[in-house]
Design a protein around this motif. Sequence first.
Motif, PDB file in Angstrom:
ATOM      1  N   ASP A  62       1.020  -0.667   7.301  1.00  0.00           N
ATOM      2  CA  ASP A  62       0.072  -1.699   6.897  1.00  0.00           C
ATOM      3  C   ASP A  62       0.226  -2.016   5.417  1.00  0.00           C
ATOM      4  O   ASP A  62       0.868  -1.294   4.655  1.00  0.00           O
ATOM      5  CB  ASP A  62      -1.359  -1.285   7.222  1.00  0.00           C
ATOM      6  N   ALA A  63      -0.353  -3.131   5.028  1.00  0.00           N
ATOM      7  CA  ALA A  63      -0.485  -3.525   3.630  1.00  0.00           C
ATOM      8  C   ALA A  63      -1.927  -3.992   3.466  1.00  0.00           C
ATOM      9  O   ALA A  63      -2.735  -3.874   4.403  1.00  0.00           O
ATOM     10  CB  ALA A  63       0.511  -4.643   3.288  1.00  0.00           C
ATOM     11  N   HIS A  64      -2.282  -4.466   2.284  1.00  0.00           N
ATOM     12  CA  HIS A  64      -3.655  -4.912   2.051  1.00  0.00           C
ATOM     13  C   HIS A  64      -3.640  -6.177   1.180  1.00  0.00           C
ATOM     14  O   HIS A  64      -2.628  -6.485   0.526  1.00  0.00           O
ATOM     15  CB  HIS A  64      -4.480  -3.821   1.380  1.00  0.00           C
ATOM     16  N   TYR A  65      -4.755  -6.884   1.180  1.00  0.00           N
ATOM     17  CA  TYR A  65      -4.884  -8.075   0.353  1.00  0.00           C
ATOM     18  C   TYR A  65      -6.350  -8.306   0.009  1.00  0.00           C
ATOM     19  O   TYR A  65      -7.244  -7.785   0.679  1.00  0.00           O
ATOM     20  CB  TYR A  65      -4.309  -9.311   1.065  1.00  0.00           C
ATOM     21  N   GLU A  66      -6.568  -9.051  -1.049  1.00  0.00           N
ATOM     22  CA  GLU A  66      -7.931  -9.453  -1.409  1.00  0.00           C
ATOM     23  C   GLU A  66      -7.882 -10.797  -2.097  1.00  0.00           C
ATOM     24  O   GLU A  66      -6.941 -11.115  -2.831  1.00  0.00           O
ATOM     25  CB  GLU A  66      -8.594  -8.417  -2.315  1.00  0.00           C
ATOM     26  N   THR A  72       0.807  -1.219   0.000  1.00  0.00           N
ATOM     27  CA  THR A  72       0.000   0.000   0.000  1.00  0.00           C
ATOM     28  C   THR A  72       0.839   1.269   0.000  1.00  0.00           C
ATOM     29  O   THR A  72       0.567   2.215  -0.750  1.00  0.00           O
ATOM     30  CB  THR A  72      -0.947  -0.006   1.217  1.00  0.00           C
ATOM     31  N   HIS A  73       1.865   1.301   0.833  1.00  0.00           N
ATOM     32  CA  HIS A  73       2.674   2.514   0.976  1.00  0.00           C
ATOM     33  C   HIS A  73       4.009   2.433   0.255  1.00  0.00           C
ATOM     34  O   HIS A  73       4.766   3.411   0.242  1.00  0.00           O
ATOM     35  CB  HIS A  73       2.877   2.821   2.459  1.00  0.00           C
ATOM     36  N   GLY A  74       4.293   1.269  -0.313  1.00  0.00           N
ATOM     37  CA  GLY A  74       5.464   1.142  -1.174  1.00  0.00           C
ATOM     38  C   GLY A  74       6.730   0.650  -0.513  1.00  0.00           C
ATOM     39  O   GLY A  74       7.639   0.195  -1.202  1.00  0.00           O
ATOM     40  N   HIS A  75       6.826   0.717   0.803  1.00  0.00           N
ATOM     41  CA  HIS A  75       8.090   0.326   1.444  1.00  0.00           C
ATOM     42  C   HIS A  75       7.910  -0.737   2.515  1.00  0.00           C
ATOM     43  O   HIS A  75       8.742  -0.859   3.416  1.00  0.00           O
ATOM     44  CB  HIS A  75       8.788   1.556   2.044  1.00  0.00           C
ATOM     45  N   GLN A  76       6.844  -1.525   2.406  1.00  0.00           N
ATOM     46  CA  GLN A  76       6.565  -2.541   3.418  1.00  0.00           C
ATOM     47  C   GLN A  76       6.871  -3.941   2.898  1.00  0.00           C
ATOM     48  O   GLN A  76       6.343  -4.356   1.865  1.00  0.00           O
ATOM     49  CB  GLN A  76       5.103  -2.478   3.867  1.00  0.00           C
ATOM     50  N   LYS A 133      16.952  -1.262   7.891  1.00  0.00           N
ATOM     51  CA  LYS A 133      16.114  -0.380   7.068  1.00  0.00           C
ATOM     52  C   LYS A 133      15.280  -1.077   5.998  1.00  0.00           C
ATOM     53  O   LYS A 133      14.820  -0.431   5.057  1.00  0.00           O
ATOM     54  CB  LYS A 133      16.972   0.698   6.425  1.00  0.00           C
ATOM     55  N   ILE A 134      15.010  -2.369   6.156  1.00  0.00           N
ATOM     56  CA  ILE A 134      14.304  -3.077   5.085  1.00  0.00           C
ATOM     57  C   ILE A 134      12.879  -2.574   4.867  1.00  0.00           C
ATOM     58  O   ILE A 134      12.320  -2.770   3.790  1.00  0.00           O
ATOM     59  CB  ILE A 134      14.294  -4.598   5.321  1.00  0.00           C
ATOM     60  N   ASN A 135      12.269  -1.946   5.859  1.00  0.00           N
ATOM     61  CA  ASN A 135      10.954  -1.314   5.698  1.00  0.00           C
ATOM     62  C   ASN A 135      11.085   0.210   5.705  1.00  0.00           C
ATOM     63  O   ASN A 135      10.162   0.919   6.093  1.00  0.00           O
ATOM     64  CB  ASN A 135      10.008  -1.733   6.827  1.00  0.00           C
ATOM     65  N   ALA A 136      12.242   0.695   5.281  1.00  0.00           N
ATOM     66  CA  ALA A 136      12.548   2.126   5.328  1.00  0.00           C
ATOM     67  C   ALA A 136      12.451   2.654   6.759  1.00  0.00           C
ATOM     68  O   ALA A 136      12.193   3.830   6.979  1.00  0.00           O
ATOM     69  CB  ALA A 136      11.637   2.929   4.393  1.00  0.00           C
ATOM     70  N   GLY A 137      12.640   1.741   7.732  1.00  0.00           N
ATOM     71  CA  GLY A 137      12.637   2.129   9.137  1.00  0.00           C
ATOM     72  C   GLY A 137      11.276   2.405   9.727  1.00  0.00           C
ATOM     73  O   GLY A 137      11.164   2.780  10.888  1.00  0.00           O
ATOM     74  N   ALA A 138      10.215   2.225   8.940  1.00  0.00           N
ATOM     75  CA  ALA A 138       8.875   2.602   9.398  1.00  0.00           C
ATOM     76  C   ALA A 138       7.847   1.589   8.921  1.00  0.00           C
ATOM     77  O   ALA A 138       7.221   1.784   7.871  1.00  0.00           O
ATOM     78  CB  ALA A 138       8.519   3.994   8.905  1.00  0.00           C
ATOM     79  N   PRO A 139       7.646   0.473   9.643  1.00  0.00           N
ATOM     80  CA  PRO A 139       6.656  -0.523   9.230  1.00  0.00           C
ATOM     81  C   PRO A 139       5.256   0.084   9.100  1.00  0.00           C
ATOM     82  O   PRO A 139       4.848   0.923   9.905  1.00  0.00           O
ATOM     83  CB  PRO A 139       6.705  -1.547  10.361  1.00  0.00           C
ATOM     84  N   VAL A 158      12.422  -1.333  -3.334  1.00  0.00           N
ATOM     85  CA  VAL A 158      12.411  -0.469  -4.522  1.00  0.00           C
ATOM     86  C   VAL A 158      11.010  -0.388  -5.114  1.00  0.00           C
ATOM     87  O   VAL A 158      10.811   0.191  -6.181  1.00  0.00           O
ATOM     88  CB  VAL A 158      13.417  -0.958  -5.593  1.00  0.00           C
ATOM     89  N   SER A 159      10.030  -0.960  -4.420  1.00  0.00           N
ATOM     90  CA  SER A 159       8.641  -0.918  -4.876  1.00  0.00           C
ATOM     91  C   SER A 159       8.064   0.471  -4.631  1.00  0.00           C
ATOM     92  O   SER A 159       8.618   1.280  -3.890  1.00  0.00           O
ATOM     93  CB  SER A 159       7.821  -1.979  -4.139  1.00  0.00           C
ATOM     94  N   LYS A 160       6.917   0.722  -5.268  1.00  0.00           N
ATOM     95  CA  LYS A 160       6.243   2.015  -5.112  1.00  0.00           C
ATOM     96  C   LYS A 160       4.855   1.790  -4.499  1.00  0.00           C
ATOM     97  O   LYS A 160       4.337   0.671  -4.526  1.00  0.00           O
ATOM     98  CB  LYS A 160       6.137   2.729  -6.456  1.00  0.00           C
ATOM     99  N   PRO A 161       4.245   2.838  -3.949  1.00  0.00           N
ATOM    100  CA  PRO A 161       2.918   2.671  -3.359  1.00  0.00           C
ATOM    101  C   PRO A 161       1.923   2.050  -4.347  1.00  0.00           C
ATOM    102  O   PRO A 161       1.851   2.469  -5.510  1.00  0.00           O
ATOM    103  CB  PRO A 161       2.518   4.099  -2.991  1.00  0.00           C
ATOM    104  N   GLY A 162       1.204   1.053  -3.879  1.00  0.00           N
ATOM    105  CA  GLY A 162       0.200   0.391  -4.710  1.00  0.00           C
ATOM    106  C   GLY A 162       0.706  -0.799  -5.487  1.00  0.00           C
ATOM    107  O   GLY A 162      -0.095  -1.507  -6.122  1.00  0.00           O
TER     108      GLY A 162
END
Length: 197
Positions: A190-194, A28-32, A182-188, A154-158
């Motif tokens: 949420d993500a989403h799924y369906e 969702t946010h690109g860095h998770q 820093k694998i989550n850019a230091g800030a874990p 290196v992913s982007k939001p969405g």
Amino acid sequence: MSELQQLPARQGRAVALKAGQSIRIVNTHGHQVVDTWAFNAHDLGEFLSMEHMRAAIDRISPKPGDKLVTNKRRPILSLEADSSPGVHDTFIAACDIYRYQGLGCKEYHENCADNLRAGMAGLGLTPSEVPSPLNLWMNIPIKTDGSIGWEEPVSKPGDYVVLKAEMDCIVAMSACPQDIVKINAGAPTDAHYEVLA
């Protein structure tokens, strides 16, 4: 098609898929990083295995069209789509209390191993072990001297992946709580799924 479900930051979830169903997991946010597992719904002792998968696909990371195999070398998932640059990790074990102790944590720290157990418990299931996960979006470059790096995704939001069930299976996910390296850019986050019909 089901509604988009939240995979809360630092937590785990699991869903049951019938053969032929797919799950879309969204960064969702690109860095998770999302640690991801799959278990045979009828035999939890059979599960998605990174070491067996690498031998089956002849690569260190899967690409769309690849079938991902179990410790019995049978397809359990296939990677149908990947909107990201395709940087995922198949080498690093799920974080656990011992990893965080080694990083200097004196008190309990949320971790992916416990998130797997909690997610499975939500379905009334108990895995017999914590297999090495498919670490979606985790950026662990292997350097020419054989060392590894711990880099931001290196992913982007969405960005998303779509995984199709090749057998009845349980897919478990953890929104990785790692906030020391820093694998989550230091800030874990949420993500989403369906689940897709």
